[in-house]
Design a protein around this motif. Structure first.
Motif, PDB file in Angstrom:
ATOM      1  N   THR A 173     -27.280  80.590 123.901  1.00  0.00           N
ATOM      2  CA  THR A 173     -27.265  79.124 123.824  1.00  0.00           C
ATOM      3  C   THR A 173     -28.298  78.551 124.786  1.00  0.00           C
ATOM      4  N   VAL A 174     -29.051  77.606 124.331  1.00  0.00           N
ATOM      5  CA  VAL A 174     -29.974  76.857 125.171  1.00  0.00           C
ATOM      6  C   VAL A 174     -29.556  75.399 125.123  1.00  0.00           C
ATOM      7  N   ARG A 175     -29.299  74.829 126.286  1.00  0.00           N
ATOM      8  CA  ARG A 175     -28.890  73.433 126.322  1.00  0.00           C
ATOM      9  C   ARG A 175     -29.525  72.747 127.546  1.00  0.00           C
ATOM     10  N   ALA A 233     -35.497  61.515 121.996  1.00  0.00           N
ATOM     11  CA  ALA A 233     -36.588  62.455 122.256  1.00  0.00           C
ATOM     12  C   ALA A 233     -36.440  63.642 121.302  1.00  0.00           C
ATOM     13  N   THR A 234     -37.544  64.114 120.772  1.00  0.00           N
ATOM     14  CA  THR A 234     -37.510  65.235 119.823  1.00  0.00           C
ATOM     15  C   THR A 234     -37.670  66.544 120.587  1.00  0.00           C
ATOM     16  N   VAL A 235     -36.705  67.471 120.401  1.00  0.00           N
ATOM     17  CA  VAL A 235     -36.718  68.769 121.061  1.00  0.00           C
ATOM     18  C   VAL A 235     -36.808  69.850 119.976  1.00  0.00           C
ATOM     19  N   THR A 236     -37.792  70.728 120.097  1.00  0.00           N
ATOM     20  CA  THR A 236     -38.024  71.777 119.087  1.00  0.00           C
ATOM     21  C   THR A 236     -38.015  73.135 119.765  1.00  0.00           C
ATOM     22  N   LEU A 237     -37.324  74.105 119.125  1.00  0.00           N
ATOM     23  CA  LEU A 237     -37.261  75.474 119.631  1.00  0.00           C
ATOM     24  C   LEU A 237     -38.106  76.352 118.717  1.00  0.00           C
ATOM     25  N   LEU A 238     -39.067  77.070 119.319  1.00  0.00           N
ATOM     26  CA  LEU A 238     -39.995  77.913 118.567  1.00  0.00           C
ATOM     27  C   LEU A 238     -39.788  79.373 118.940  1.00  0.00           C
ATOM     28  N   HIS A 254     -34.243  72.437 115.785  1.00  0.00           N
ATOM     29  CA  HIS A 254     -34.820  71.101 115.935  1.00  0.00           C
ATOM     30  C   HIS A 254     -33.670  70.150 116.246  1.00  0.00           C
ATOM     31  N   ALA A 255     -33.860  69.302 117.291  1.00  0.00           N
ATOM     32  CA  ALA A 255     -32.794  68.376 117.684  1.00  0.00           C
ATOM     33  C   ALA A 255     -33.411  67.086 118.200  1.00  0.00           C
ATOM     34  N   VAL A 256     -32.619  66.011 118.119  1.00  0.00           N
ATOM     35  CA  VAL A 256     -33.005  64.696 118.656  1.00  0.00           C
ATOM     36  C   VAL A 256     -31.930  64.295 119.655  1.00  0.00           C
ATOM     37  N   THR A 257     -32.336  63.953 120.853  1.00  0.00           N
ATOM     38  CA  THR A 257     -31.357  63.636 121.894  1.00  0.00           C
ATOM     39  C   THR A 257     -30.616  62.344 121.583  1.00  0.00           C
ATOM     40  N   GLY A 258     -29.373  62.298 122.099  1.00  0.00           N
ATOM     41  CA  GLY A 258     -28.576  61.097 121.963  1.00  0.00           C
ATOM     42  C   GLY A 258     -28.743  60.188 123.161  1.00  0.00           C
ATOM     43  N   PRO A 259     -27.856  59.229 123.336  1.00  0.00           N
ATOM     44  CA  PRO A 259     -27.967  58.284 124.475  1.00  0.00           C
ATOM     45  C   PRO A 259     -27.940  58.977 125.822  1.00  0.00           C
ATOM     46  N   ASP A 260     -27.263  60.158 125.916  1.00  0.00           N
ATOM     47  CA  ASP A 260     -27.191  60.867 127.206  1.00  0.00           C
ATOM     48  C   ASP A 260     -28.367  61.808 127.406  1.00  0.00           C
ATOM     49  N   GLY A 261     -29.295  61.856 126.446  1.00  0.00           N
ATOM     50  CA  GLY A 261     -30.467  62.713 126.563  1.00  0.00           C
ATOM     51  C   GLY A 261     -30.187  64.193 126.355  1.00  0.00           C
ATOM     52  N   LEU A 317     -39.739  76.148 124.154  1.00  0.00           N
ATOM     53  CA  LEU A 317     -39.047  74.882 123.954  1.00  0.00           C
ATOM     54  C   LEU A 317     -40.047  73.753 124.168  1.00  0.00           C
ATOM     55  N   SER A 318     -40.104  72.816 123.244  1.00  0.00           N
ATOM     56  CA  SER A 318     -41.004  71.679 123.382  1.00  0.00           C
ATOM     57  C   SER A 318     -40.230  70.402 123.165  1.00  0.00           C
ATOM     58  N   ALA A 319     -40.688  69.349 123.882  1.00  0.00           N
ATOM     59  CA  ALA A 319     -40.049  68.056 123.748  1.00  0.00           C
ATOM     60  C   ALA A 319     -41.132  67.010 123.565  1.00  0.00           C
ATOM     61  N   ALA A 320     -40.877  66.024 122.744  1.00  0.00           N
ATOM     62  CA  ALA A 320     -41.852  64.963 122.478  1.00  0.00           C
ATOM     63  C   ALA A 320     -41.126  63.645 122.374  1.00  0.00           C
ATOM     64  N   GLY A 321     -41.891  62.594 122.360  1.00  0.00           N
ATOM     65  CA  GLY A 321     -41.341  61.249 122.327  1.00  0.00           C
ATOM     66  C   GLY A 321     -42.095  60.422 123.328  1.00  0.00           C
ATOM     67  N   TYR A 322     -42.421  61.099 124.423  1.00  0.00           N
ATOM     68  CA  TYR A 322     -43.431  60.686 125.381  1.00  0.00           C
ATOM     69  C   TYR A 322     -44.543  61.717 125.218  1.00  0.00           C
ATOM     70  N   PRO A 323     -45.477  61.784 126.112  1.00  0.00           N
ATOM     71  CA  PRO A 323     -46.451  62.873 125.978  1.00  0.00           C
ATOM     72  C   PRO A 323     -45.727  64.202 125.889  1.00  0.00           C
ATOM     73  N   PRO A 324     -46.098  65.062 124.930  1.00  0.00           N
ATOM     74  CA  PRO A 324     -45.357  66.308 124.705  1.00  0.00           C
ATOM     75  C   PRO A 324     -45.417  67.239 125.906  1.00  0.00           C
ATOM     76  N   HIS A 325     -44.370  68.015 126.050  1.00  0.00           N
ATOM     77  CA  HIS A 325     -44.280  68.968 127.150  1.00  0.00           C
ATOM     78  C   HIS A 325     -43.631  70.237 126.618  1.00  0.00           C
ATOM     79  N   ALA A 326     -44.178  71.388 126.959  1.00  0.00           N
ATOM     80  CA  ALA A 326     -43.659  72.669 126.468  1.00  0.00           C
ATOM     81  C   ALA A 326     -43.370  73.580 127.633  1.00  0.00           C
ATOM     82  N   ALA A 327     -42.296  74.434 127.487  1.00  0.00           N
ATOM     83  CA  ALA A 327     -41.918  75.379 128.538  1.00  0.00           C
ATOM     84  C   ALA A 327     -41.414  76.658 127.883  1.00  0.00           C
ATOM     85  N   PRO A 328     -41.852  77.835 128.382  1.00  0.00           N
ATOM     86  CA  PRO A 328     -41.351  79.101 127.819  1.00  0.00           C
ATOM     87  C   PRO A 328     -39.942  79.404 128.311  1.00  0.00           C
TER      88      PRO A 328
END
Length: 801
Positions: free
Chosen positions: A714-716, A730-735, A743-750, A764-775
């Motif tokens: 699980t990744v959370r 915010a759009t969160v994508t798992l590659l 693929h997930a979209v955060t709720g009010p609690d992020g 893992l990548s997140a977008a909505g602001y400038p995109p950011h990726a982390a292994p």
């Protein structure tokens, strides 16, 4: 008390007792569907009837069409009759041995070939050959009835057999006006091409809808018996059909009758001495079988009489003073209700047989036939009156024909169904042949000149109806001596129970319990409890080795001669009840799917006593067991699901693991299976297993399956902005290896989460602001929490913990 089947069965009984009255479900729990079987098999019977009837409208024109003498042209009809009579019992026996559907398709294929031969020729000899090949289709009737017995549930069997048995009349009634219409407006060869087309359509439907039965008779095909019966039947039927031409007292006629008697006697002696006869004459001589076949002859006589009289009467010119002056097509339409009524009374037969038994419906049918013919003697002055006659006689024939296969099936072993019904169909054919010869002779003798031709008189028509009435009266007398039924606690049985003085010679099915409910086919129905127990006989329960009931088990009673004296099926609670025809020692056998059969010796003290006898069946098949482990440490999983599917992909059974992670499934038939294991928070897995190799068919082998399920990672985490507040939408994508795994979209609690991950390296990548990726690196199914911070343009950050 527990012994093997061969330890206790009397000589000759083992084979028959091992075959249950109805086939078991398909292996592995994959059940056949029955949708469409009845209409497809009934359509095959209708096609056979069409083949028989298609030349009736052009009979009088055959000498001109074939360029031959009238005496030669009659062979076109005689060849079909003789071939059908020979093929009916032979194809029935072949169906019992090698598969009824296979032989049904063979019969139809031979008919199609014969139809095509006739369609392309004007030569007499070639036409006779083609018509003889068409006659082979007559075997479709007993084969269809046998398939119905093997494939259909009991509640549908009565009406289905009624429809199949009546299909000859239905097809004949519908084909007569249609053939007349074709003959009037098209080349007469079109009739044969139409028959070939119907045959091909019937074959196609049979291949697509009708399954092959698993019921097989033991032994080999009796070639010598088939040849002997063929020669004897031809020698017997040929003078019947040609006697009006040759003369009943001519040396040719008398010589053939004498030859037939000699051949059939020698054939019968041979059949009694061989192990695998074409026709089991001992079964045929059984009271219910013999009387049913004799009644069939009289019904056949009555059935054909109306087809010989009404069309001629309708087409005779009004100048005769009694002819009705109708066209060929109108005459066919007036007779058509005969077949239609036969079809419509099939459901009525099923209700009567269910309540009163097929003997009562047979007697009722023959009485209705007698009323139709008797009233018809004075009702031949208008076309509408002939329609009334056809409706009444058709209703009676429909009831009578529907009853005959039920009486036969209730008295023979399932492996003899095809041959027994083939012989019964032959008896009907003999009846129609006798009717044709006798009534043809009467109409020829009682005729008067009309211009250049002679035509039957009204007196001849009335005498023909009287002959039919007398034949059906004789049939009522014969049927009255069929074994009668007795009332039982709120239920009725079929007329197969015999009195005690007949027990010594009773055969399979002859002594179905008089006080045990039974179905329309003559087999005992399940017994619910003590209220249905017989007045004299045996009762008890069928249970497994653990003491649980075995519902639906077949319980068979075998007398000291090795013949079946009764059969029933166990109720849902395992209880059964069977009547015994007389005092003495019997063998009681029990058989059920996925259980080893049991046979025990039991004694019956005599009338008024009921003996208790329980049967214990040992479960067969293989046993599967195992343990399901999971979690990082490989501990036992409670509540894990185990699903077992067969080779068809159907779910056979399922279970869940206990507190120790263990599971067990028993009584699985041998074969290939797929085991699917799953549990919450774990990756599912599947294993293939081949079961087989049990010891002596009792208990089978045990296969152990230890499975360890891999935990799902699980990744959370939470997506936050530069100010540390959670970010919504915010759009969160798992590659995984460049492929989107989530693929997930955060709720009010992020917050975001990805569960049940099977891989080990993700991005893992997140977008909505400038995109950011982390292994991300996952090890051993561990859970990872990764909070992401999305910065304003020009900045980015991450926080992992």
């Amino acid at each position: 008390m527990t012994q093997t089947m061969t330890d206790q069965l009397p000589a000759g009984a083992a084979d028959s007792a091992a075959v249950p009255p109805l086939p078991p479900p398909a292996k592995g729990g994959h059940r056949r569907t029955h949708a469409g079987i009845v209409p497809v098999l009934a359509f095959a019977g209708i096609v056979v009837a069409v083949m028989q009837t298609l030349l009736v409208p052009v009979i009088k024109d055959l000498p001109t069409l074939l360029g031959t003498a009238p005496s030669n042209a009659t062979w076109v009809m005689t060849a079909t009759l003789l071939a059908g009579a020979v093929a009916t019992p032979i194809m029935g026996r072949l169906g019992d041995l090698y598969g009824k559907r296979r032989m049904l398709l063979t019969s139809l294929a031979v008919m199609v070939v014969g139809s095509l031969i006739c369609g392309f020729t004007d030569q007499l000899l070639v036409m006779i050959v083609g018509r003889a090949l068409q006659g082979f289709a007559m075997g479709a009737i007993p084969l269809g009835i046998g398939l119905m017995r093997d494939e259909l549930p009991r509640e549908r069997l009565g009406s289905a057999m009624a429809l199949m048995s009546s299909s000859i009349g239905v097809g004949g009634g519908l084909a007569l006006p249609a053939a007349a219409l074709v003959a009037q407006h098209a080349d007469w060869h079109t009739l044969f091409f139409a028959a070939a087309g119907l045959g091909v359509l019937s074959m196609l439907l049979t291949v697509l809808v009708v399954p092959e039965t698993s019921v097989r008779a033991p032994g080999r095909f009796d070639v010598a018996g088939a040849l002997g019966l063929s020669v004897g039947l031809v020698a017997f039927l040929l003078p019947i059909t040609k006697a009006s031409e040759w003369g009943w007292g001519s040396p040719r006629t008398l010589g053939l009758f004498g030859a037939a008697a000699l051949i059939l006697v020698l054939w019968g002696v041979m059949e009694l001495r061989i192990a695998d006869p074409l026709v089991d004459l001992r079964t045929t001589a059984r009271r219910e079988v013999l009387l049913t076949n004799l009644a069939s002859i009289t019904v056949g006589v009555a059935f054909y009489a109306i087809s010989l009289v009404l069309p001629q009467l309708l087409q005779l010119p009004t100048s005769t003073g009694y002819g009705l002056g109708q066209s060929m097509v109108v005459a066919g339409l007036c007779v058509a209700p005969l077949g239609l009524t036969m079809m419509f009374v099939a459901p009525l037969y099923a209700r009567i047989a269910a309540r009163r038994g097929p003997k009562v419906s047979l007697l009722l049918g023959m009485l209705v036939i007698g009323v139709g013919y008797g009233g018809g003697i004075g009702l031949m002055q208008a076309p509408w009156q002939t329609v009334v006659i056809a409706v009444v006689v058709g209703a009676g024939i429909g009831l009578a024909y529907s009853s005959l296969p039920a009486l036969i099936i209730g008295a023979v072993d399932p492996s003899e169904t095809g041959a027994a019904n083939g012989l019964n169909t032959l008896m009907r054919s003999i009846g129609t042949s006798v009717s044709s010869a006798v009534i043809g002779m009467v109409l020829a003798r009682m005729s008067e000149p009309l211009g250049p031709v002679t035509v039957p008189t009204m007196a001849g028509f009335r005498v023909s109806f009287l002959i039919a009435t007398a034949a059906v009266a004789l049939g009522v007398l014969v049927a009255a001596f069929l074994p009668s039924q007795r009332k039982a606690a709120g239920a009725r049985t079929t007329p197969l129970a015999q009195s005690a003085d007949e027990a010594g010679t009773a055969g399979p099915g002859a002594a179905v319990a008089a006080d045990v409910p039974s179905d329309a086919a003559g087999r005992s129905a399940p017994v619910a409890g003590a209220a249905d127990e017989p007045a004299a006989g045996f009762r008890g329960r069928v249970v497994d080795t653990a003491g649980g009931p075995v519902p639906g088990a077949t319980v068979t009673l075998i007398d000291r001669h090795g013949q079946q004296a009764g059969v029933t099926t166990a109720a849902p609670d395992g209880s059964y009840a069977l009547a015994a025809p007389a005092a003495g020692t019997y063998v009681l056998t029990g058989a059920a799917q996925a259980h080893a059969p049991q046979a025990v010796s039991v004694a019956h003290a005599g009338e008024g006593t009921v003996a208790g006898a329980d049967l214990v069946l040992t479960p067969t098949g293989s046993r599967l067991a195992g343990t399901v482990l999971g979690g990082p440490e490989g501990t036992a999983l409670t509540g894990a699901h185990v699903v077992i599917t067969d080779a068809h992909g159907d779910v056979v059974t399922h279970t869940t693991t206990g507190a120790d992670g263990r599971w067990t499934v028993a009584q699985l038939p041998d074969g290939p299976y797929t085991l699917v294991f799953s549990a919450p928070g774990h990756q599912p897995t599947a294993h293939a297993v081949q079961l087989g190799g049990g010891v002596d068919g009792a208990g089978g082998d045990t296969r152990h399956q230890e499975v360890r399920l891999r935990p799902g990672a699980t990744v959370r985490g939470t997506v936050r902005g530069p100010d540390g507040h959670p970010l919504a939408d915010a759009t969160v994508t798992l590659l995984e290896d460049g492929t989107v795994a989530g693929h997930a979209v955060t709720g009010p609690d992020g917050a975001y989460a990805f569960t049940d991950l099977a891989g080990s390296h993700y991005t893992l990548s997140a977008a909505g602001y400038p995109p950011h990726a982390a292994p991300i690196s996952l090890a051993g199914g561990a859970d990872a929490r990764l909070d992401l911070e999305l910065a304003q343009p020009g900045g980015a950050g991450q926080r992992e913990r």
